[in-house]
Scaffold this motif. Sequence first.
Motif, short mmCIF file in Angstrom:
data_model
loop_
_atom_site.label_atom_id
_atom_site.label_comp_id
_atom_site.label_asym_id
_atom_site.label_seq_id
_atom_site.Cartn_x
_atom_site.Cartn_y
_atom_site.Cartn_z
N ARG A 168 61.17 36.33 41.50
CA ARG A 168 61.92 36.88 42.63
C ARG A 168 63.08 37.73 42.12
NH1 ARG A 168 57.80 35.74 44.21
NH2 ARG A 168 57.20 34.40 45.97
N GLY A 169 63.47 38.69 42.93
CA GLY A 169 64.57 39.55 42.53
C GLY A 169 64.15 41.01 42.57
N ASN A 170 65.10 41.87 42.31
CA ASN A 170 64.88 43.31 42.40
C ASN A 170 64.33 43.83 41.09
OD1 ASN A 170 64.93 45.92 43.41
ND2 ASN A 170 67.04 46.26 42.76
N GLY A 171 63.05 43.52 40.81
CA GLY A 171 62.47 43.88 39.53
C GLY A 171 61.02 44.29 39.61
N PHE A 172 60.43 44.46 38.45
CA PHE A 172 59.05 44.92 38.29
C PHE A 172 58.37 43.94 37.35
CE2 PHE A 172 55.92 47.31 35.81
CZ PHE A 172 55.21 47.97 36.79
N SER A 173 57.21 43.44 37.75
CA SER A 173 56.51 42.46 36.91
C SER A 173 55.02 42.76 36.90
CB SER A 173 56.77 41.04 37.40
OG SER A 173 56.41 40.88 38.75
N PHE A 174 54.34 42.25 35.88
CA PHE A 174 52.92 42.54 35.71
C PHE A 174 52.30 41.47 34.82
CE2 PHE A 174 55.47 44.66 32.56
CZ PHE A 174 54.81 44.44 31.36
N GLY A 175 50.98 41.32 34.91
CA GLY A 175 50.29 40.34 34.10
C GLY A 175 48.84 40.20 34.55
N PHE A 176 48.12 39.33 33.87
CA PHE A 176 46.74 39.02 34.26
C PHE A 176 46.76 37.81 35.19
CE2 PHE A 176 45.95 40.92 29.96
CZ PHE A 176 45.29 42.06 30.41
N VAL A 177 45.86 37.81 36.17
CA VAL A 177 45.76 36.68 37.11
C VAL A 177 44.29 36.29 37.26
CG1 VAL A 177 47.86 37.25 38.38
CG2 VAL A 177 45.68 38.21 39.13
N SER A 178 44.09 35.07 37.76
CA SER A 178 42.75 34.53 37.94
C SER A 178 42.02 35.24 39.08
CB SER A 178 42.83 33.03 38.23
OG SER A 178 43.61 32.80 39.39
N ASP A 179 40.71 35.02 39.16
CA ASP A 179 39.91 35.67 40.20
C ASP A 179 40.35 35.27 41.61
OD1 ASP A 179 38.42 37.06 38.36
OD2 ASP A 179 36.79 35.60 38.29
N ASP A 180 40.79 34.02 41.76
CA ASP A 180 41.25 33.58 43.08
C ASP A 180 42.70 33.93 43.34
OD1 ASP A 180 42.64 31.79 41.51
OD2 ASP A 180 41.47 30.03 42.12
N LEU A 181 43.35 34.57 42.38
CA LEU A 181 44.74 35.06 42.47
C LEU A 181 45.76 33.94 42.59
CD1 LEU A 181 44.24 38.05 44.97
CD2 LEU A 181 43.79 37.94 42.52
N ASN A 182 45.37 32.71 42.29
CA ASN A 182 46.27 31.56 42.46
C ASN A 182 47.11 31.24 41.23
OD1 ASN A 182 45.58 31.05 45.14
ND2 ASN A 182 43.81 29.79 44.55
#
Length: 313
Positions: A45-59
């Motif tokens: 949370r916060g005024n930022g930018f984030s990225f990464g890999f996530v699972s197929d169900d997005l959980n």
Amino acid sequence: MNIRIRTSLVILIFILALSSIITSCSTNDKIVIGRDIENYPYIPRGNGFSFGFVSDDLNRTVEERIFNIKHNEDLELNIMIANGKELAMDLMVLPIIDFAPREVIINNKKQDRIMFNLEAQKASIVPVKLSNLEKGRHDIIFLIIKDPNNHDINEEYRKSTELNHVVGLRLSVIVDEEKIPEHQIVEGTTLENKVLQGIFLSKKDELTRWLIEDLEGTNNIQYKIQVGNTSESELPYAIIALKDWVPIKFDGKYAIFGSVSPNKRNIYTENLDVQNVTKVSNFTTILIPKPFQLYNRLNSMDIEPSLRLALVK
């Protein structure tokens, strides 16, 4: 019209509409999912930018960065990018495989990049699939380029791009065996004075910021790429260059491979063809530490971009 016929028509219309949506999603070269970031508890949370890999169900996030597959297998990944800022932003995802551009399946379409606009406080998923990788170890990076179409020639904007205008998701893929692709080390000029850490793009050997280059009357410019090492251990690296976000070659090859000793800096003198620049082009170089080593997030292996240089005609 009786109830049964009316119901059948409604169902048929719904099926046709759904089919149209699915077809659109499968051929569209834009992001297929965009939701409020509050839907994903793992996004900071916060005024930022984030990225990464996530699972197929997005959980959940996927922390794994080393993948073993067979030569006839595909590797499918989901890249999540979240914009926690107050303004929308344009983004580009550019795959680099073994330090060269290559088409992959992005959003169900074979392409070498994807561009999209991400609204404020939204998160989007970029589904990618790696196919037909040769046997051996591969060093794969998904570059995420912020605001790629910004051609502002204000010096303060150019200074603000230092270190953060390109980020990357890096992973290692082993196909059947651990063989590392052949690559040749290129020796640069080595200096021991005014050592910096990381990459620096300049016009001369001096460590002077190079922000804007007026190209009037020339079709080729000479420039310097500098890599410094203030650590206590040897730093092997690869360097790639992007002109308007298209990888360019150094003497016929997409990457310079080198190594710099502690408390020294290497300098490479390169030439850039600028004859097709019409108004303003963006140019940047990217340092990739420890090429072809198995990725370890604790081992200082994240990419580092130089400033975004403006080429102006």
